[in-house]
Scaffold this active site. Structure first.
Site, PDB file in Angstrom:
ATOM      1  CE1 TYR A  21      -4.175  -1.718   0.171  1.00  0.00           C
ATOM      2  CE2 TYR A  21      -2.887  -3.273   1.469  1.00  0.00           C
ATOM      3  CZ  TYR A  21      -4.017  -2.971   0.737  1.00  0.00           C
ATOM      4  OH  TYR A  21      -4.988  -3.900   0.583  1.00  0.00           O
ATOM      5  CE1 TYR A 149      -7.384  -6.594   3.615  1.00  0.00           C
ATOM      6  CE2 TYR A 149      -6.472  -8.387   4.928  1.00  0.00           C
ATOM      7  CZ  TYR A 149      -6.407  -7.549   3.834  1.00  0.00           C
ATOM      8  OH  TYR A 149      -5.376  -7.684   2.928  1.00  0.00           O
ATOM      9  CG  ASP A 250     -10.319 -14.810   7.141  1.00  0.00           C
ATOM     10  OD1 ASP A 250      -9.308 -15.262   7.705  1.00  0.00           O
ATOM     11  OD2 ASP A 250     -10.267 -13.900   6.292  1.00  0.00           O
ATOM     12  CE  LYS A 279      -2.208 -11.448   8.241  1.00  0.00           C
ATOM     13  NZ  LYS A 279      -3.531 -10.926   7.889  1.00  0.00           N
TER      14      LYS A 279
HETATM   15  C1  LIG Z   1      -4.103 -11.022   6.513  1.00  0.00           C
HETATM   16  C2  LIG Z   1      -5.446 -11.564   6.361  1.00  0.00           C
HETATM   17  C3  LIG Z   1      -5.868 -12.143   5.151  1.00  0.00           C
HETATM   18  C4  LIG Z   1      -4.992 -12.185   3.927  1.00  0.00           C
HETATM   19  O1  LIG Z   1      -3.848 -12.946   4.121  1.00  0.00           O
HETATM   20  P1  LIG Z   1      -2.571 -12.715   3.167  1.00  0.00           P
HETATM   21  O2  LIG Z   1      -1.608 -13.763   3.615  1.00  0.00           O
HETATM   22  O3  LIG Z   1      -2.109 -11.320   3.411  1.00  0.00           O
HETATM   23  O4  LIG Z   1      -3.028 -12.917   1.767  1.00  0.00           O
HETATM   24  C5  LIG Z   1      -7.147 -12.654   5.099  1.00  0.00           C
HETATM   25  N1  LIG Z   1      -7.968 -12.615   6.160  1.00  0.00           N
HETATM   26  C6  LIG Z   1      -7.598 -12.082   7.337  1.00  0.00           C
HETATM   27  C7  LIG Z   1      -8.547 -12.095   8.489  1.00  0.00           C
HETATM   28  C8  LIG Z   1      -6.331 -11.523   7.481  1.00  0.00           C
HETATM   29  O5  LIG Z   1      -5.968 -10.964   8.644  1.00  0.00           O
END
Ligand SMILES: *Cc1c(COP(=O)(O)O)cnc(C)c1O
Length: 430
Positions: A21, A149, A250, A279
């Site tokens: 970004y 997100y 997620d 992550k």
């Molecule tokens: C960081 C994140 C993503 C995306 O993961 P990337 O490895 O950056 O593609 C998706 N969902 C959540 C909740 C996140 O924190």
């Protein structure tokens, strides 16, 4: 050799490299890192910064951990990579066993991918393919809540908050999804039927078009660092079942202990049909993610036409990444990580509390090893970043949020310095 400093060509970086970004016309400064170890990021000029970010939720065990290094090096001597089509290997099998063991029983099928965003793409494809396999082709859109997100690729972006995710910029190129109000009740507040009315109405109206609901359980991360009532998820599970819609969690940010539970879904005690992790999966060493599906979802997908799940990345289940992920999960199991997260929670509460007194602070909130100071106005990133670095800490605010998610191994004294630096800098913003 270790003392030899190779100067990083910052001018070249400035002229040629995009950072996350950022503008290439007017880039903000970037800090050259020489090494990282324990909870420290060491800059080229020798300054040691206490890391408050775990490199975006990932480095839960800190940096340069002997057990994780060893896992990668020994795997490298066997093989760094082989294709996953038609082949398999011990690191993938071991990791899949661990993931199935840690997550609720119905989640039995593991799909490995390279990044969080891709694991979300995979989850969305699974949900759509599930209904297609049942002959229901009208259910090919997603319902989600605002302030979410889910990543930066197209399908992931389509379910991010429509305002902060800047959907207007990609109008026409991005699938238009359904959005309900974000969960309004805070983590400890009771959640009423009223709080679910918006998402219930969306489901009532559109369930024939909706393949699945995707949501970050309990903690909305990059979309606003909001912690909401787990009971919302209990009711959402019931609504999804009654309207015939899949539920996708997620847990890319929340997974592996960050909220005080191994997975945030444990706060609600319910099971999604599909779960994304990423992550912290590899302890921050490698890029790796996984999408877990229930037996029912996976088998339905594969019983329809064409009888396969249609996805397969080149670097799927990369052995180095799987080996270090496996070691990271093993490491979590080898000590009382919950006690560490509780200790950090207490330290964050105590350390960030003084920020409340600043007139520029709208809210201070802590859950597990996540501490958030929400301001009334967006921070001036260039200015604030430098102030924080000058105080010896690495914290990367965005918009109106200054937030901390330290490695679980951080000592109280280091955490005290970290929170004190944040409070000092917040005070200067008044
Ligand atoms: C960081 C994140 C993503 C995306 O993961 P990337 O490895 O950056 O593609 C998706 N969902 C959540 C909740 C996140 O924190």
């Amino acid at each position: 050799m270790a003392s030899q400093s190779h100067s990083i060509d910052l001018d070249f970086d400035h002229c040629h490299i995009w950072h996350p970004y950022t503008s290439v016309i007017n880039p903000l400064p970037v800090y050259p890192v020489a090494r990282a170890y324990d909870v420290f990021i060491e800059l080229e000029d020798g300054r040691k910064l206490i890391d408050g970010m775990s490199s975006w939720w990932a480095a839960i065990h800190g940096y340069n951990h002997p057990a994780l290094n060893e896992a990668m090096v020994s795997q490298m001597h066997r093989m760094s990579h082989v294709m996953f089509g038609g082949l398999t290997h011990e690191p993938a099998v071991t990791l899949a066993k661990q993931l199935i063991g840690l997550t609720p029983q119905p989640l039995q099928k593991v799909f490995f991918s390279d990044s969080g965003s891709v694991s979300v793409e995979v989850a969305i494809k699974m949900a759509i393919q599930y209904w297609a396999a049942l002959g229901v082709t009208s259910k090919n859109r997603l319902l989600t809540v605002r302030s979410g997100y889910h990543g930066d690729t197209f399908a992931a972006m389509s379910v991010c908050d429509p305002v902060t995710g800047m959907h207007s910029m990609f109008k026409g190129a991005i699938t238009e999804q359904f959005f309900a109000e974000a969960p309004a009740r805070r983590f400890h507040e009771p959640c009423t039927e009223e709080d679910l009315s918006d998402i219930r109405i969306m489901l009532e109206r559109h369930h024939l078009e909706i393949a699945g609901v995707i949501i970050e359980p309990v903690v909305q991360g990059a979309g606003g660092m909001r912690f909401y009532a787990p009971h919302y998820l209990v009711r959402l599970r019931e609504l999804c079942d009654s309207f015939g819609v899949l539920l996708i969690f997620d847990e890319i940010a929340t997974g592996f202990g960050r909220t005080g539970r191994m997975f945030a879904l444990e706060h609600a005690g319910i099971v999604p049909d599909i779960l994304c992790v990423g992550k912290a999966l590899t302890g921050g060493y490698m890029t790796l993610a996984a999408t877990l599906a229930s037996e029912r979802v996976a088998e339905t997908i594969c019983s329809g036409n064409p009888g396969l799940f249609m996805h397969g990345p080149t670097f799927m289940a990369n052995p180095l990444a799987c080996a270090v992920a496996s070691a990271s999960i093993h490491l979590l199991g080898s000590y009382d990580w919950q006690a560490s997260v509780l200790r950090l929670e207490a330290g964050l509460r105590k350390g960030l509390e003084p920020c409340r007194e600043s007139r520029c602070v709208a809210d201070v909130r802590v859950l597990g090893a996540i501490g958030v100071v929400e301001l009334y106005r967006p921070v001036d990133m260039g200015v604030v970043q430098k102030q924080l670095v000058d105080k010896g800490v690495w914290v990367r605010p965005f918009s109106r949020l200054v937030y901390l998610m330290p490695p679980f191994i951080m000592l109280d004294e280091e955490l005290g310095k970290l929170t004190a630096a944040v409070c000092d800098v917040v005070k200067t913003m008044e």
